[in-house]
Design a protein around this motif. Structure first.
Motif, PDB file in Angstrom:
ATOM      1  N   GLU A  40      -7.900 -96.400  -4.607  1.00  0.00           N
ATOM      2  CA  GLU A  40      -8.606 -95.128  -4.769  1.00  0.00           C
ATOM      3  C   GLU A  40      -8.396 -94.236  -3.544  1.00  0.00           C
ATOM      4  N   VAL A  41      -8.520 -94.837  -2.360  1.00  0.00           N
ATOM      5  CA  VAL A  41      -8.344 -94.075  -1.110  1.00  0.00           C
ATOM      6  C   VAL A  41      -6.918 -93.529  -1.042  1.00  0.00           C
ATOM      7  N   LYS A  42      -5.967 -94.403  -1.360  1.00  0.00           N
ATOM      8  CA  LYS A  42      -4.553 -94.027  -1.297  1.00  0.00           C
ATOM      9  C   LYS A  42      -4.259 -92.855  -2.233  1.00  0.00           C
ATOM     10  N   GLU A  43      -4.780 -92.963  -3.427  1.00  0.00           N
ATOM     11  CA  GLU A  43      -4.547 -91.940  -4.448  1.00  0.00           C
ATOM     12  C   GLU A  43      -5.148 -90.583  -4.019  1.00  0.00           C
ATOM     13  N   GLU A  44      -6.383 -90.622  -3.533  1.00  0.00           N
ATOM     14  CA  GLU A  44      -7.050 -89.380  -3.126  1.00  0.00           C
ATOM     15  C   GLU A  44      -6.356 -88.765  -1.906  1.00  0.00           C
ATOM     16  N   LEU A  45      -5.955 -89.620  -0.983  1.00  0.00           N
ATOM     17  CA  LEU A  45      -5.281 -89.130   0.222  1.00  0.00           C
ATOM     18  C   LEU A  45      -3.937 -88.491  -0.144  1.00  0.00           C
ATOM     19  N   GLU A  46      -3.208 -89.153  -1.031  1.00  0.00           N
ATOM     20  CA  GLU A  46      -1.923 -88.591  -1.473  1.00  0.00           C
ATOM     21  C   GLU A  46      -2.109 -87.221  -2.107  1.00  0.00           C
ATOM     22  N   GLY A  47      -3.186 -87.082  -2.895  1.00  0.00           N
ATOM     23  CA  GLY A  47      -3.479 -85.803  -3.549  1.00  0.00           C
ATOM     24  C   GLY A  47      -3.726 -84.696  -2.522  1.00  0.00           C
ATOM     25  N   VAL A  48      -4.503 -85.037  -1.501  1.00  0.00           N
ATOM     26  CA  VAL A  48      -4.816 -84.050  -0.465  1.00  0.00           C
ATOM     27  C   VAL A  48      -3.536 -83.686   0.290  1.00  0.00           C
ATOM     28  N   LEU A  49      -2.736 -84.698   0.627  1.00  0.00           N
ATOM     29  CA  LEU A  49      -1.491 -84.442   1.360  1.00  0.00           C
ATOM     30  C   LEU A  49      -0.550 -83.564   0.548  1.00  0.00           C
ATOM     31  N   GLU A  50      -0.479 -83.842  -0.732  1.00  0.00           N
ATOM     32  CA  GLU A  50       0.395 -83.069  -1.609  1.00  0.00           C
ATOM     33  C   GLU A  50      -0.035 -81.601  -1.636  1.00  0.00           C
TER      34      GLU A  50
END
Ligand SMILES: Nc1nc2c(ncn2[C@@H]2O[C@H](COP(=O)(O)OP(=O)(O)OP(=O)(O)O)[C@@H](O)[C@H]2O)c(=O)[nH]1
Length: 119
Positions: A40-50
């Protein structure tokens, strides 16, 4: 901003404000639950980075909080999350550890966000 699911939908509205050097993002991770919520953390972080990378600029401090309760290796967690310090597509990222309750590591985060913008 908080991280509960309902609130996450609003993140994008505020991320737009980071464009033009108007601010930065502090992405705070609770290290006491990181193993259970890694995906979940990875997915949300990737979204923010994108979102930030699409805008071509921004700063993001990834902060591992509550290290007073459980110490972790910053390097290992960042590796697990697939991130590293540095700039990519105009977005600067740096990892930190903190204990908000003890005031440890918090100043460094704000100093980095401020100083990095001046250069
Ligand atoms: N030990 C310790 N407790 C902390 C720290 N930061 C916050 N807390 C405590 O953790 C509790 C929950 O706060 P947070 O985890 O920040 O809240 P949250 O992220 O909105 O909550 P969740 O989304 O449910 O994880 C509060 O009682 C805080 O006082 C810290 O660095 N160390």
């Amino acid at each position: 901003m908080g991280g509960c699911e309902g609130v996450r939908e609003a993140w994008g509205d505020y991320l737009a404000l980071v464009e033009g050097g108007k601010g930065g993002v502090i992405f705070m991770i609770d290290v006491t639950t990181i193993e259970d919520r890694e995906g979940e953390v990875k997915e949300e972080l990737e979204g923010v980075l994108e979102t930030l990378r699409d805008s071509g600029e921004g700063q993001i401090a990834v902060v591992l909080n509550k290290v007073d309760r459980r110490d972790v290796s910053l390097t290992e967690v960042m590796e697990t999350l697939g991130i590293e310090d540095g700039e990519e597509e105009g977005v600067e990222l740096k990892g930190f550890k903190s204990s908000v309750i003890n005031g440890v590591g918090v100043e460094e985060v704000f100093q980095w966000l401020g100083s990095s913008r001046e250069t």
